[in-house]
Design a protein around this motif. Structure first.
Motif, PDB file in Angstrom:
ATOM      1  N   PHE A 606       0.837  -1.210   0.000  1.00 11.79           N
ATOM      2  CA  PHE A 606       0.000   0.000   0.000  1.00 11.79           C
ATOM      3  C   PHE A 606       0.867   1.253   0.000  1.00 11.79           C
ATOM      4  O   PHE A 606       0.589   2.215  -0.724  1.00 11.79           O
ATOM      5  N   ALA A 607       1.944   1.244   0.804  1.00 11.16           N
ATOM      6  CA  ALA A 607       2.839   2.405   0.845  1.00 11.16           C
ATOM      7  C   ALA A 607       3.517   2.627  -0.503  1.00 11.16           C
ATOM      8  O   ALA A 607       3.685   3.775  -0.949  1.00 11.16           O
ATOM      9  N   LEU A 608       3.912   1.538  -1.183  1.00  6.65           N
ATOM     10  CA  LEU A 608       4.510   1.664  -2.506  1.00  6.65           C
ATOM     11  C   LEU A 608       3.532   2.279  -3.498  1.00  6.65           C
ATOM     12  O   LEU A 608       3.903   3.159  -4.303  1.00  6.65           O
ATOM     13  N   PHE A 632       2.711   5.654 -13.368  1.00  7.19           N
ATOM     14  CA  PHE A 632       1.407   4.999 -13.271  1.00  7.19           C
ATOM     15  C   PHE A 632       1.514   3.523 -13.656  1.00  7.19           C
ATOM     16  O   PHE A 632       0.873   2.658 -13.034  1.00  7.19           O
ATOM     17  N   VAL A 633       2.343   3.213 -14.674  1.00  7.17           N
ATOM     18  CA  VAL A 633       2.565   1.813 -15.052  1.00  7.17           C
ATOM     19  C   VAL A 633       3.184   1.042 -13.887  1.00  7.17           C
ATOM     20  O   VAL A 633       2.906  -0.149 -13.675  1.00  7.17           O
ATOM     21  N   LEU A 634       4.011   1.726 -13.104  1.00  7.15           N
ATOM     22  CA  LEU A 634       4.645   1.090 -11.957  1.00  7.15           C
ATOM     23  C   LEU A 634       3.605   0.621 -10.932  1.00  7.15           C
ATOM     24  O   LEU A 634       3.821  -0.376 -10.233  1.00  7.15           O
ATOM     25  N   SER A 639       0.884  -3.996  -8.212  1.00  8.79           N
ATOM     26  CA  SER A 639      -0.311  -4.810  -7.970  1.00  8.79           C
ATOM     27  C   SER A 639      -0.101  -6.248  -8.431  1.00  8.79           C
ATOM     28  O   SER A 639      -0.505  -7.198  -7.746  1.00  8.79           O
ATOM     29  N   LEU A 640       0.533  -6.431  -9.587  1.00 11.20           N
ATOM     30  CA  LEU A 640       0.805  -7.782 -10.082  1.00 11.20           C
ATOM     31  C   LEU A 640       1.795  -8.511  -9.172  1.00 11.20           C
ATOM     32  O   LEU A 640       1.650  -9.714  -8.917  1.00 11.20           O
TER      33      LEU A 640
END
Length: 711
Positions: A606-608, A632-634, A639-640
């Motif tokens: 969550f922090a990331l 944003f891609v990061l 999430s993956l």
């Protein structure tokens, strides 16, 4: 916040921490403080050895740091259990990731911020802004430094999180094999036992498991109501029956003359009183044997199986078409059972959880008042404009204390209420284990801290800073507004880290409350043993604090790198302090077998995501579209990665490996140890408040007095 206010807060906290730690190094060497600072070690010694344990007073002042550093993971595991080792691994993870972030952000990102020209008007209020990303001009190529740091920190975090998740999962598997005779491996807890007219719960349980688990079912023990009020009611009922059913004339003694009651004349009553007591005891025993225990049974029982594998299968099976009946889970360890909640009807748990959820929301709403007050103290100039009666405060000499040290101190005082309130909520939810109750309180405190301490302070700080212009800009550009003002909240969180983090470590070392009570016991009440209770580690307090600081570090590392030195000081000292406390102070009666790590992993993920989302917004504001898109891609990659870790490691935290259990069962059967294990199993939960289910009318001859640990 202006720079002098930050320095004032730093000065106050440094003096407090140095003073407390110096005082601790002296007090820990005094013989009369051994029970305060060495409870863990004294608990491991034999009674005859305790009188000789005075050599620690000869250790130099920094000796505790050396011993904490030299202790191995096996030492931590032996004293703090797997939960203690997992918590230390969390601190080590934070040290590693923020060491990398400090090197990148202090030496690469901070110079870009410092020499930027984004802050045009240099006012006292904007003194700290020149150290943040707000001082970087729009479209500046220097933003590539922030983008590079963002990617490196994210990748290093992925690697470290994966390694730690893998190691903790391995520890859990080894824990099962290392302690093969734990009663919980053979035992399940069944709740929601259906009521049958004319039959006791014990008979219903016996029929069900004898019918469907005939080959693996061993025995069961019912859970009875045994609270203080219930015991008093039972005693009152027994005495009432004894008095009403015992002939009064049997104990009437003729008295020839009046007798003056005194010490010398009490001997005359000795024989009649002894006879009364003996007859009452006999009558009570008869009533015990004849009493029907059905009214005292709870709809819960411990079920013992002949093999570990059978217990695992039963704990994963739905027993009936109604999922609210015959609810089976693995039983907690005997020392871990929270007996007060075993008799709570299972059908009422959802009502309790709903009420706790509502109570948590109301408590969070109430907490908004001190948070708003704190941000008002930080923005003292805006507070003067809002309340004309306060004008002139900003010109006083003590304004640096008001805006620098006082806000974080006030917030810290209110935060002290959070852990006990969350523990109360966790108890009301109906947890059947002490470790589960503490873990539930920990999760609630994490959510509370993330929202009320982090997000709401950001929102209220933004509101105070843009109070006069918010109606002009409107809410449509709220993302842009937050992106501009989030870096400006870094100084407040720096002071919060010092006040809540640094000072809390000094408080943890000193144990002032226990220390003062111990002195009262020894020097006022003149008790030689003194006072020093055996406490379990307060995970519901320390884990949320560490994860909150982890969130602050990820969020502000590339926005305001100056926050990193404050965090590094906290985590470095936390490493030594918590290792020292686990080795010397806290005792482990129960643990969650490492279940705190998935909680810590989710909080780090969550922090990331917060760090990457804020960076994407700010890059977009700075007209740096390419970096904004890749940031944003990061978020998608994060999430993956989280999804992959959950699929790979999380099942090991929710289940035991069937292969290991079957091999252990075969080994016990071939070696002839199985019968010995099963014979001890039948009495493992007896002494902790249950009574044998095979004989529902047979009372224990002696009641076990539960010693509750301080939590």
């Amino acid at each position: 916040m202006i720079l002098p206010a930050l320095l004032t807060s730093a000065g106050f906290n440094i003096v407090i921490c140095v003073g407390f730690m110096s005082l601790y190094s002296i007090l820990r060497k005094q013989p009369y403080n051994l029970k305060v600072y060495f409870g863990q070690r004294l608990a491991q010694l034999q009674p005859g050895q305790k009188n000789h344990y005075f050599f620690d007073r000869l250790i130099p002042s920094a000796g505790w740091l050396v011993k904490a550093w030299e202790a191995t993971d096996d030492d931590i595991f032996a004293c703090g259990g797997i939960d203690g080792l997992v918590f230390i691994r969390l601190i080590v993870f934070c040290i590693r990731i923020f060491s990398v972030a400090s090197v990148l952000c202090i030496f690469i990102v901070l110079p870009v911020n410092l020499f930027g020209q984004g802050v045009e008007q240099r006012t006292p209020e904007s003194q700290m802004d020149i150290f943040t990303i707000a001082n970087v001009q729009e479209g500046s190529q220097g933003l590539w430094a922030h983008f590079f740091a963002l990617y490196v920190i994210s990748i290093v975090a992925y690697v470290l999180l994966y390694i730690e998740f893998k190691n903790v999962a391995r520890l859990r598997l080894e824990q099962v094999i290392r302690f093969p005779t734990k009663p919980s491996h053979f035992t399940v807890l069944v709740r929601g036992i259906p009521w049958s007219e004319g039959e006791s719960y014990s008979e219903v349980v016996r029929k069900h498991f004898s019918s469907y688990y005939n080959s693996s079912y061993l025995a069961h023990q019912m859970v009875y109501r045994s609270g203080t009020i219930q015991r008093l009611m039972m005693d009152a009922e027994k005495m009432y029956k004894v008095i009403t059913e015992t002939p009064v004339n049997q104990y009437v003694q003729p008295i020839a003359q009046p007798i003056t009651v005194g010490v010398g004349h009490m001997a005359g009553y000795a024989a009649p009183l002894k006879k009364v007591a003996s007859d009452i005891g006999t009558s009570v025993k008869k009533h015990k044997e004849k009493s029907d225990m059905k009214d005292q049974e709870c709809a819960a029982a411990f079920i013992f199986f002949r093999t570990r594998y059978a217990a695992m299968v039963a704990s994963h099976m739905i027993q009936s078409k109604d999922p609210m009946l015959w609810v089976i889970d693995y039983a907690p360890e005997p020392h871990d059972v929270f007996w007060a909640n075993l008799c709570v009807p299972y059908r009422l748990l959802w009502i309790r959880k709903t009420l706790v959820f509502i109570g948590s929301i109301l408590f969070s709403l109430w907490f908004l008042l001190p948070t708003t007050l704190v941000q008002g103290l930080v923005n003292i100039e805006k507070l003067e404009n809002t309340f004309p009666s306060l004008r002139g405060i900003s010109q006083r000499r003590y304004v640096n204390i008001i805006s620098g040290y006082l806000p974080s101190l006030v917030l810290t005082c209110f935060v002290l209420l959070v852990p006990p309130v969350m523990m109360m909520f966790a108890t009301l939810e109906g947890s059947v284990s002490r470790s589960g109750r503490k873990k539930s309180a920990c999760c609630k405190a994490i959510i509370f801290f993330f929202w009320n301490i982090f997000f709401y302070n950001l929102f209220t700080g933004t509101w105070w800073d843009r109070m006069g212009r918010l109606t002009v800009t409107g809410l449509k550009d709220m993302a842009t507004l937050l992106g501009n003002l989030i870096p400006g909240q870094a100084p407040f969180f720096m002071t919060y880290i010092m006040t809540t983090g640094w000072a809390s470590l000094a408080y943890e070392l000193m144990q002032p409350f226990v220390l003062i009570v111990n002195w009262i016991y020894q020097f006022v009440l003149m008790k030689k043993e003194g006072y020093g209770d055996l406490y379990t580690f307060p995970y519901h307090t320390e884990v949320p604090r560490a994860l909150l600081f982890n969130l602050l570090g990820f969020t502000f590392c590339i926005l305001a790198p100056l926050i990193l030195p404050f965090l590094m000081v906290y985590f470095f000292f936390a490493y030594f302090v918590y290792r020292n406390q686990m080795l010397n102070v806290y005792i482990t009666r129960y643990d969650t077998n490492g279940s705190y790590w998935p909680v810590a992993h989710n909080a780090a993920i969550f922090a990331l995501i917060v760090m990457q989302a804020v960076a994407s917004i700010i890059f977009g504001m700075k007209n740096f579209g390419t970096a904004s898109t890749f940031a944003f891609v990061l978020i998608i990659f994060t999430s993956l990665f989280n999804l992959y870790c959950r699929h790979k490691f999380l099942p090991l935290f929710n289940n035991k490996a069937a292969q290991d259990l079957i091999e252990m069962d075969r080994h016990d059967e071939n070696s002839g140890k199985l019968e010995e294990i099963l014979s001890r199993l039948l009495s493992s939960y007896n002494k902790f408040g249950s009574r044998s289910g095979n004989h529902p009318n047979d009372l224990l001859s002696a009641e076990y007095k539960i010693t509750r640990s301080k939590e």
